[in-house]
Enzyme design. Structure first.
Site, short mmCIF file in Angstrom:
data_model
loop_
_atom_site.label_atom_id
_atom_site.label_comp_id
_atom_site.label_asym_id
_atom_site.label_seq_id
_atom_site.Cartn_x
_atom_site.Cartn_y
_atom_site.Cartn_z
CE LYS A 58 -3.91 1.56 2.92
NZ LYS A 58 -4.68 1.11 4.12
CB SER A 128 -7.77 2.55 3.00
OG SER A 128 -7.21 1.88 4.11
CB SER A 152 -8.26 -0.66 5.85
OG SER A 152 -9.09 0.42 6.18
#
Length: 450
Positions: A58, A128, A152
């Site tokens: 990420k 996310s 998330s």
């Protein structure tokens, strides 16, 4: 003979080139360094338990030389000088970094990134860390790292049909996650992969003490490797698995009623677990339904603390919904924060007491009350809270929690099963998850991205 790292990377990049125009999982693709890393593995210069496995992280993880904006225009110029601790450990273990994955702005879930669900391009891909979940689902990464402050990692795992683990708090170093995109007391490094065994292999590499993260300096690494000593692989004889009692379910349902397909899939899960020898034990956890309120207070105030100076001169660079949340958080009273902190302790006591009283090995429930919703009608500000009631409590308690595929709707959208374990019993939890996975075929299904 093991497959060459360069071949694995070529296959991942081929899938990336095929699918990225549709799913938009990546922010940066580091092709040159990935190719060099794969050659080092093939030449024997780098060895390790994850040798040659392509992965992504990420865009909140520091990767030397790459932007780590956390999805925000306000930090578009931020380029990491060094690798995050977990990225460095994965490289040392032979894994090959493909690039960085898309994140919601500052992980808040209040904007709509370009990432799309590979099972239905018009549907929401999850929280996310959805870039990682989507990439793993389509095969442009073998595994991915995300962050999980309220679900998330587990939510995109459920909505993309993959496995997602939030480890015990303090088990994995968070050093190198950019401060502008994290709420430190509830955030965790999480793992996304296509199988429980892959998640376990990655977890074994990234756990352990890190001098740069004091939370890891409590001997947690040794606890990770302790097996439960219960039934052999493939069975659950002797395991006691908790299911939420009627009163707790009623309170949760009043907040977000579960969709019928989700509950039907969970009932089928319970039948499989029982057939494997597990004893299903109803437990009541009255405070569980109040967790989203405390999570929002802690997440917003901890995140906002990192933005006070930036907001003064660059407010226009933030998404309007994110800006509104941050400004509201900066005005939050100390008594409200204290109440959230107090609730966190009370919930932890209540959950652990329920585990002890019922002698549970794990708690099982759906990962989300809803499946991926149509983006056309999705309003993040009003609907985000409907996705987290089953996941966010365990960010407050710090317990390990894993989502595994457990079914599909009639229209072909994935459904996730969440299993929650005792602190630092991550291996025992993954044993239960693996037993369920081996008894089903949900995890073997792949999306067809056109």
């Amino acid at each position: 003979m093991p497959e060459r790292a360069s071949s694995r990377l070529a296959r991942a990049l081929a899938r990336l080139d095929e699918t990225e125009p549709l799913v938009h999982a990546y922010v940066e693709v580091d092709r040159a360094r990935a190719a060099a890393a794969a050659r080092s593995v093939d030449d024997g210069d780098v060895t390790g338990p994850l040798a040659g496995r392509p992965f992504g992280v990420k865009e909140v993880f520091s990767v030397a030389g790459l932007p780590a904006a956390g999805g925000s225009s306000a930090f578009a110029a931020h380029v990491a000088a060094d690798d995050a601790s977990v990225v460095a450990r994965l490289r040392a273990a032979g894994a090959v970094l493909v690039g960085t994955h898309v994140s919601h702005e500052l992980t808040c879930g209040l904007d709509e990134p370009p990432t799309r669900n590979p099972w239905a391009l018009t549907s929401y891909p999850g929280g996310s860390s959805a870039g990682g979940g989507v990439s793993v689902a389509v095969g442009s990464a073998q595994f991915a790292l995300g962050t999980d402050a309220a679900g998330s990692v587990r939510i995109p795992a459920a909505m993309c049909g993959v496995v997602g683990l939030k480890p015990t708090a303090g088990l994995v170093s968070t050093h190198g996650i950019v401060r502008h995109a994290t709420a430190p007391s509830i955030d965790n490094v999480g793992i996304l992969a296509r199988s429980v065994s892959e998640v376990a292999a990655v977890l074994a590499v990234i756990t352990g003490p890190d001098a740069a993260d004091a939370a890891t300096l409590w001997g947690a690494g040794a606890a990770l490797h302790a097996s439960s000593g219960h039934s052999p692989a493939g069975g659950l004889e002797g395991r006691r698995l908790g299911v939420l009692g009627d009163a707790t379910c009623a309170d949760l349902d009043a907040r977000t009623p579960p969709e019928r397909a989700v509950w039907e899939a969970f009932e089928a899960v319970c039948a499989v677990l029982a057939s494997l020898g597990a004893e299903l034990v109803p437990v009541e956890i009255p405070a569980l339904h109040r967790a989203p309120d405390a999570i929002f207070t802690l997440f917003s105030t901890e995140l906002a603390a990192a933005h006070r100076q930036v907001l003064e001169g660059r407010a226009a660079d933030y998404h309007p919904g994110v800006l509104e949340m941050l400004l509201g958080a900066l005005a939050t009273s100390q008594s409200q924060v204290a109440e959230a902190v107090g609730f966190r302790g009370a919930l932890s006591d209540e959950v652990l007491a329920a585990f002890a009283a019922a002698r549970l090995d794990a708690l099982v429930m759906p990962t989300t009350p809803r499946v991926a919703m149509p983006l056309e009608s999705f309003d993040p500000a009003s609907e985000l809270g409907t996705l987290i009631p089953y996941t966010c409590p365990f960010n407050l308690t710090g317990q390990p929690a894993v989502s595994v595929p457990c079914g599909f709707t009639a229209s072909g959208l994935p459904i996730g099963l969440q299993l929650v374990g005792l602190p630092f019993q991550d291996v025992a939890l993954l044993e239960v998850a693996a037993a369920y996975e081996q008894a089903t075929t949900w995890h073997t299904r792949l999306p067809k991205v056109f």
